[in-house]
Structure formats: C-alpha cells, structure tokens
Design a protein around this motif. Structure first.
Motif, short mmCIF file in Angstrom:
data_model
loop_
_atom_site.label_atom_id
_atom_site.label_comp_id
_atom_site.label_asym_id
_atom_site.label_seq_id
_atom_site.Cartn_x
_atom_site.Cartn_y
_atom_site.Cartn_z
N SER A 269 0.85 -1.18 0.00
CA SER A 269 0.00 0.00 0.00
C SER A 269 0.90 1.24 0.00
CB SER A 269 -0.91 0.01 1.23
OG SER A 269 -1.70 1.18 1.27
N THR A 270 0.70 2.09 -0.98
CA THR A 270 1.49 3.32 -1.10
C THR A 270 0.55 4.50 -1.22
OG1 THR A 270 3.25 2.10 -2.24
CG2 THR A 270 3.29 4.50 -2.40
N ASP A 271 0.79 5.53 -0.43
CA ASP A 271 -0.09 6.70 -0.36
C ASP A 271 0.78 7.95 -0.47
OD1 ASP A 271 -2.09 8.52 0.09
OD2 ASP A 271 -2.77 7.66 1.98
N VAL A 272 0.52 8.78 -1.47
CA VAL A 272 1.22 10.06 -1.65
C VAL A 272 0.20 11.18 -1.43
CG1 VAL A 272 2.57 11.50 -3.22
CG2 VAL A 272 2.80 9.00 -3.31
N TYR A 273 0.51 12.15 -0.57
CA TYR A 273 -0.52 13.10 -0.15
C TYR A 273 0.05 14.50 0.10
CZ TYR A 273 1.52 11.59 4.29
OH TYR A 273 2.41 11.27 5.29
N TRP A 274 -0.86 15.45 0.10
CA TRP A 274 -0.57 16.84 0.46
C TRP A 274 -1.68 17.31 1.39
CZ3 TRP A 274 -3.58 21.27 -0.87
CH2 TRP A 274 -2.99 22.50 -0.52
N MET A 275 -1.31 18.08 2.41
CA MET A 275 -2.28 18.57 3.37
C MET A 275 -1.97 20.01 3.74
SD MET A 275 -3.34 17.09 7.13
CE MET A 275 -1.94 17.88 7.91
N ASN A 276 -3.02 20.82 3.82
CA ASN A 276 -2.90 22.20 4.26
C ASN A 276 -3.96 22.43 5.33
OD1 ASN A 276 -3.14 25.11 4.49
ND2 ASN A 276 -1.98 25.27 2.59
N GLU A 277 -3.53 22.87 6.52
CA GLU A 277 -4.45 23.02 7.65
C GLU A 277 -5.03 24.42 7.79
OE1 GLU A 277 -3.40 20.89 11.36
OE2 GLU A 277 -1.47 20.54 10.39
N SER A 278 -4.67 25.34 6.88
CA SER A 278 -5.15 26.72 7.04
C SER A 278 -5.70 27.27 5.73
CB SER A 278 -4.01 27.61 7.54
OG SER A 278 -2.92 27.59 6.62
N LEU A 279 -6.36 26.43 4.95
CA LEU A 279 -6.93 26.88 3.69
C LEU A 279 -8.04 27.89 3.98
CD1 LEU A 279 -6.54 26.23 0.65
CD2 LEU A 279 -8.51 24.71 0.86
N TRP A 280 -7.96 29.03 3.32
CA TRP A 280 -8.92 30.13 3.55
C TRP A 280 -9.02 30.45 5.05
CZ3 TRP A 280 -11.70 26.13 0.47
CH2 TRP A 280 -11.42 26.27 -0.88
N ASN A 281 -7.91 30.24 5.75
CA ASN A 281 -7.74 30.58 7.18
C ASN A 281 -8.56 29.73 8.14
OD1 ASN A 281 -5.90 32.70 6.67
ND2 ASN A 281 -7.61 34.06 6.15
N ARG A 282 -9.37 28.78 7.64
CA ARG A 282 -10.15 28.01 8.60
C ARG A 282 -10.43 26.56 8.18
NH1 ARG A 282 -16.05 28.44 7.84
NH2 ARG A 282 -16.20 28.28 10.13
#
Length: 405
Positions: A269-282
């Motif tokens: 199982s291979t998972d490539v990801y991107w995450m942003n915790e402050s999109l549009w500040n909330r």
C-alpha cells in the motif's frame, strides 16, 4: 493491490526508510480473503488524517480505535493502546497493544517492556508478554540509541515461544521456534524533513503435530515507512508505504480438502498526499493518490486443479475537507474514487479464470468532536455509494476515537 515484497524491499533499501507491524501472529490457518470492489476505498476512508496520525505518533499514553464496515459480514478494525510510565529515575515501563484486521481474523498482540536508562542515550530493555499457558509466553531484548519519539534507532530480538517444547503437555512441538528480529527508527533532518521506518523479519518456523501428521510452516518479512516534508507548520507533503510478504504452509501426507497446501500472501500500500491546515484561514484540505495490491498465491498439493493466483488491486484518488463549526465540533467530508481490479487466475484449464474490474466512488461525512486538552477526537461517520447513489445509496458507517491521557 499488493506487490511482491522483493520489489518493495529494493525500494525500501534505496530510500532507506523501513517500517513494520505484522509479524507471525499465531494464526495457524491459511487465509482466504473475501474482498469487495470498494474495500480499499473503505479502508482509506476509515483511517485518520495525516495530522491525527502525527499526533498519535508522538503520544506515549493514549488510545485509538477505528472500525468500519467492509460488507455484510466483516469490519475493518484498528485498535491501539499505549501506556508509558516512569517507575524510577532510570527505569520506565511501557505497555503496547495493537490489532489490525482487514483480510482475516487476527489475534491481539500485546507487549510489556521494561526500559533501563542508565547509559543515556543508550536504552536497554527486556520485553515480551506472559501467558497463563507458559508454552506461549514471549521474551525478548532491545537496544535503543537516541530519544523516542524522534532521532532514535531501535534494534530488537523476540522469541515468541521459547519454552514451548520444554513445557508442552501434548505431542506437538516446534522443530524451529518463531523468532522476530526488528529494526525501527525515526529522524528529523534538513530542517523540514522527517521520516519513520521499521523492518521486521520472521525467521522460518516449523511446528509439527504428530496426531494429525501435520507440519505448519511460516516465514516472511514486513516493512513500511513514512517520509514527510513540511515547508511550513500547517502544510505537509508525504509518502507512506506498508507491505508484507509471508509464506505459510499446512503439509500432511493425508488426503484432505483443507490441508497439504502452500500459500504466499503479498500486500503493498502506497499513499502520496498533500495537506494544508489553514486553507482560507479556517479549512483543512487533504488530497492524495493511493495504490493498494493484495495477492494470494495458493498451491494445493493434493489437487493441482485448485491452484490459483489471486490479485485484488485498487488505484484511487481522494480529497478531504474539514469545516470547523465551533472550537470543538467539525464536519469532515471525504470523496474517494478509483478503479478496482480483481483477478483469480486458475493455473490449469479445469475452471475458467475470473476477472472483474470497475470504477468505484465513495462519499464520507463525519461529525468530529474535539477535546483540545487531551487531543481527543471522536468521529461519527456515514458513507455513501457515490457511484450508484440512487440505486444503492448507503454504504455503512464508522465510529473512531483517538485520545491521549
């Protein structure tokens, strides 16, 4: 959904990050999984986001549990419990429990470790787990260099049944006893990079049952890694890998339908990801692409017409959006879409091969209740068949909980 571990092993060596969690689990049966086309989308939708995984990894005392429907008869289940308590200036006791089930029933694994911190940064420990039936007790030793949870390397050696033959009151015996060797570690480097890894090797074991004239064999390896890049505090790029390659056999000269068979289980199982915790500040946004493959290579030594190679694989893309309603309540939306392929290749012409493939899509909506002081997260989840919303709209549900104490 799974690759041969030989390919995965080369990848791990090249990257240098390896991680494991499976090992010999006292399951003496051959496993015949029963997957449905959307199951790997199910599993991904039930697993927690990278930001919660990050919190869990740095938790020394905590509990988390995830369960969700894989069909009418089976659940995906992950349960973990960690308790770490200093009892002396130089002595620490650590208890860990873990169980994960997605293709077969698996026993719970538990370990108690006593760590001796006399020569920091070197930590020597004894670990294992006792049992009422002393034949099945475990005992091992480990050496850790560095400080958990980051910038450390740990080597361990575990004998899973060292007194089985000595204390056995029946006729069966180990010809070769089960032994696990493991290396794991975690490092931060180049300011914005970090990685965690484990590699576990199960020595070939052989267990003989004279009454049944049966020999059970098992050997394999299990590995996984996480490599992440954080350009800023609230943004993350990452890749996760998990895989195993096990060989199992139940061998007997008797003519039976369920024994005298060999099996190879392979999973990747291979998972490539991107995450942003402050999109549009909330808002939180997590997107990624994941590949899973599971293979079951079964050989029936009494009837070659029942030999087959089974493979179930899924490519999927996904997106997760988390909307805060209050400081303690959020709505977590997930959309998962992919192509699933299931093949059973019969190695003779006695039975036709089976080949099924199709597009799968799943919508998930979760109510997340957050306890900031304990980093507690409770999820009530419902999932929907986005690929067949009008004919078969509801697909199941889930409850998940993660906290530290």
């Amino acid at each position: 959904m799974h690759k041969s571990f030989s390919i995965a092993g080369i990848l791990l060596i090249l990257i240098g990050f390896l991680e494991t969690t499976w090992a010999f689990d006292r399951d003496l049966e051959l496993n015949i999984p029963d997957f449905q086309g959307e199951n790997f989308l199910d599993i991904k939708s039930y697993q927690l986001r990278p930001d919660l995984d990050e919190k869990w990894y740095e938790t020394t005392n905590g509990l988390r549990i995830m369960s969700g429907s894989l069909g009418l008869d089976f659940l995906y289940l992950l349960a973990e419990l960690r308790i770490l308590q200093p009892v002396h200036e130089y002595v620490v006791v650590n208890y860990q429990l873990k169980q994960e089930e997605f293709y077969a029933i698996k026993p719970i694994r538990q370990q108690v470790e006593v760590q001796f911190h006399f020569l920091e940064p070197y930590v020597i420990s004894m670990f294992g787990f006792p049992a009422y039936d002393k034949r099945t007790g475990e005992i091992g030793a480990a050496l850790r260099i560095g400080t958990d949870p980051w910038n450390y390397l740990r080597l361990s050696y575990l004998e899973q049944a060292p007194y089985y033959n000595e204390k056995n009151f029946e006729d069966d015996r180990f010809i070769t006893e089960p032994i696990e060797q493991e290396i794991e570690g975690a490092y931060r480097f180049l300011d914005k990079w970090r990685g965690r890894f484990r590699l576990l090797l199960d020595r070939a074991l052989e267990h003989y049952f004279p009454k049944e004239e049966l020999t059970f064999k098992h050997e394999g390896e299990d590995a996984s890694f996480v490599l992440e890049y954080k350009p800023k505090d609230q943004e993350m790029w990452g890749i996760r890998y998990q895989g195993f390659h096990f060989k199992k056999a139940r061998l007997t000269p008797l003519l039976t339908d369920t024994d005298n068979r060999r099996q190879t289980l392979q999973f990747i199982s291979t998972d490539v990801y991107w995450m942003n915790e402050s999109l549009w500040n909330r808002y939180l946004l997590n997107v990624g692409i994941r590949y899973d493959r599971f293979r079951n290579l079964l050989r029936n030594l009494n009837n070659i017409n029942k030999d087959y190679n089974y493979q179930f694989e899924t490519w999927q893309i996904y997106g997760i959006v988390v909307q805060p309603l209050t400081d303690n309540i959020k709505i977590d939306y997930g959309l998962y879409a992919g192509k699933a392929t299931e093949i059973q290749n019969i190695l003779t012409n006695a039975t036709p091969d089976q080949h099924d493939e199709g597009l799968e899509a799943k919508l998930r909506v979760s109510l997340e209740i957050h306890h900031p002081e304990k980093n507690g997260h409770l999820f009530f989840t419902t999932t929907w068949n986005a690929d067949d919303l009008f004919a078969d709209f509801w697909d199941g549900g889930q409850i998940a909980y993660q906290t530290r104490f």
